[in-house]
Design an enzyme around this catalytic site. Sequence first.
Site, PDB file in Angstrom:
ATOM      1  N   HIS A 186      23.180 -16.130 -35.422  1.00 46.20           N
ATOM      2  CA  HIS A 186      22.157 -14.673 -35.288  1.00 46.20           C
ATOM      3  C   HIS A 186      22.196 -15.044 -37.895  1.00 46.20           C
ATOM      4  CE1 HIS A 186      22.837 -10.612 -38.270  1.00 46.20           C
ATOM      5  NE2 HIS A 186      22.941 -10.617 -36.740  1.00 46.20           N
ATOM      6  N   HIS A 197      15.328  -8.162 -38.288  1.00 49.37           N
ATOM      7  CA  HIS A 197      16.215  -6.723 -38.837  1.00 49.37           C
ATOM      8  C   HIS A 197      14.851  -5.911 -39.363  1.00 49.37           C
ATOM      9  CE1 HIS A 197      19.934  -9.549 -37.835  1.00 49.37           C
ATOM     10  NE2 HIS A 197      19.900  -8.126 -37.509  1.00 49.37           N
ATOM     11  N   HIS A 251      18.629  -8.870 -30.293  1.00 50.18           N
ATOM     12  CA  HIS A 251      19.732  -8.817 -30.208  1.00 50.18           C
ATOM     13  C   HIS A 251      20.322  -8.373 -28.623  1.00 50.18           C
ATOM     14  CE1 HIS A 251      19.901  -8.018 -34.573  1.00 50.18           C
ATOM     15  NE2 HIS A 251      21.222  -8.244 -34.588  1.00 50.18           N
ATOM     16  N   HIS A 310      24.565   2.127 -37.682  1.00 50.83           N
ATOM     17  CA  HIS A 310      24.635  -0.088 -37.231  1.00 50.83           C
ATOM     18  C   HIS A 310      24.860  -0.697 -38.896  1.00 50.83           C
ATOM     19  CE1 HIS A 310      22.468  -3.074 -38.462  1.00 50.83           C
ATOM     20  NE2 HIS A 310      23.497  -4.344 -37.366  1.00 50.83           N
ATOM     21  N   HIS A 365      29.378  -2.147 -40.029  1.00 48.78           N
ATOM     22  CA  HIS A 365      29.431  -3.480 -40.395  1.00 48.78           C
ATOM     23  C   HIS A 365      29.513  -3.920 -41.648  1.00 48.78           C
ATOM     24  CE1 HIS A 365      26.600  -6.228 -37.770  1.00 48.78           C
ATOM     25  NE2 HIS A 365      26.443  -5.540 -37.771  1.00 48.78           N
ATOM     26  N   PHE A 417      25.383 -10.970 -43.288  1.00 50.67           N
ATOM     27  CA  PHE A 417      24.511 -11.070 -42.316  1.00 50.67           C
ATOM     28  C   PHE A 417      24.838 -12.648 -41.436  1.00 50.67           C
ATOM     29  CE2 PHE A 417      20.820  -8.498 -42.294  1.00 50.67           C
ATOM     30  CZ  PHE A 417      21.281  -7.457 -41.149  1.00 50.67           C
ATOM     31  N   HIS A 428      27.088  -4.664 -31.585  1.00 50.02           N
ATOM     32  CA  HIS A 428      26.140  -4.538 -30.826  1.00 50.02           C
ATOM     33  C   HIS A 428      25.727  -4.802 -29.223  1.00 50.02           C
ATOM     34  CE1 HIS A 428      23.232  -5.378 -33.659  1.00 50.02           C
ATOM     35  NE2 HIS A 428      23.968  -5.545 -34.802  1.00 50.02           N
TER      36      HIS A 428
END
Length: 578
Positions: free
Chosen positions: A173, A194, A203, A324, A328, A344, A357
């Site tokens: 990732h 993204h 993903h 989403h 995070h 990230f 996810h």
Amino acid sequence: MASLPLSCYTTQFSSISTQPPRRFSAQTPPPTRRFQVRSTGGPNNEKDETSPPNGGKFDRRNILMGMGGLYSAANLVPTDSPASATPIPSPDLSKCSRGTNLNTQQPLDVNCCPPVSDGIINYKLPPVKKMRFRPAAHLAGKDYIAKYEKAVALMKTLPDTDPRSYIQQANVHCAYCNLTYEQTEDSDIKLQIHNSWHFYPWHRWYLYFYERILGKLIDDPTFGLPFWNWDNPPGMVMPDMYAVTTSPLYDARRNLEHLPPAAADLNYAAQPTTDPSKIVPNNLATMYGEMVRNVSKLEDFYGAKYVVGTAPDPGPGTVERGSHTALHVWVGEATPTGEDMGNFYSTGRESLFFSHHANIDRLWSTWRGLRGKKPKDFKDKDWLDATYLFYDENAKLVQVNVKDTLDNEKMGYTYQKVDNPWLNKRPKPKVKKSKAAKNSKAPTATDTIFPVKLDKVVKVLVDRPRKSRSKKDKEDEEELLVIEGIEVDNSKFVRFEVFINDEDDKPEELIDKAEFAGAYSQVPHKNSTRSKSKIRLGLTELLEDLDVEDDDQILVALVPKAGGEDITIGGIKIIYAS
């Protein structure tokens, strides 16, 4: 000049090696990889609106060989609509860079690059003999949790040189999401999966192989990852299995205020919610907006088109830029960089990331099921033929494509059935037939106020080119509010919310009301650069609910919630999308 569609070739690769990773310097070039490429007719010779203007012919001078596929060498310019579109190809792992802080031009202090292999295999989905079952994490039993913990513990014992190890899986990732790869061999435009139409399929593949690696480690080919059912009130609390400090699933780098029994906030803005009792109703209204109201068109759910030559971050879909991102940041440490899950580069080090996810993946399947006869997927080969690289459960480097991700059951897994209570949570207006737009003295969107920094609430009147539209007009075209030229610093968490005809300047009271049109937010990156993006917000149903379909203008309020001083807005307009 057009390049050969990826669906129209077969490639034979040299044998693969799983030696420890090799790093290449400028003085030591990577080994030559020999490929044989032959054109085949393929099943997709029919033309569509995205076919190359020259009928699919290609100039061999514009084809370069590289690890993972074909690369176009023609006129790569970072624009929203490249003149000659080409699907994003798999990156050349040997050219993975450490990454650079583009504001300081200094190397990053983290190296996400994966081990390099001597070859790749074109992956074919294996026959499904028995479906993998992904349970809701809050409903999982002790036996399942013990099995899951054992699998993660074994993954953590693998040497760091093994591409299946815990840190290497986290780095997958990190590398794909921190601008460490070039889009193509001859391009300095960086790859980012993204904030575009690659968000869901990439993903899905990432979780697919992560799950298979775990299953292989415990010799259970039916093992399925749990999903964090955060869109359903019983599952909105962080699952208990992740909060046990002695568990291999535990991550110390979290916001300790958000451990159980705190309810997850799908509109989190790095500050405490003023009224905790509003979290659940706000969450359900937000999910309705992301899954029903604002997703009439494919782009608005999936994200904007992203092909070779497109600059990163062309535009995120509803879930990606909303719930989403909020979760995070909600899970990660309460620091500017938000490790682990709130950044990230480090988010893959948090086991809860994969359950987060998994729920997003479930929502993708759920959304497709809600579409009925409406289009569920893009037919554009620039999407379907895009390819990525992953290491599989046997430590083999494999190339996969988007078109194989469209049905989770064909990929061999299914989800536990749960309620979707947000389906019946269409928000009601705080004020119907509001005169806010008619009485406002705010500037119009055509005035010279843009670009504008969002360090305070910005209100603007936006003209509606069409009003009093018929039912057929609405069925044929969605009325969309486009906020474009959203320029942000990628290293910062930012969020702003959008309200229509807000009369009393109390937006925190409107998240579960029809006046709330949606939000933009961004997970911080390790690298630091400024990028431009856009969002599209559905207005058709919203204007019906506010009963202002006959109005010439709407009053749009942009409310900064986090990092407003780092947000610049380039413009606002209304369009109609068929």
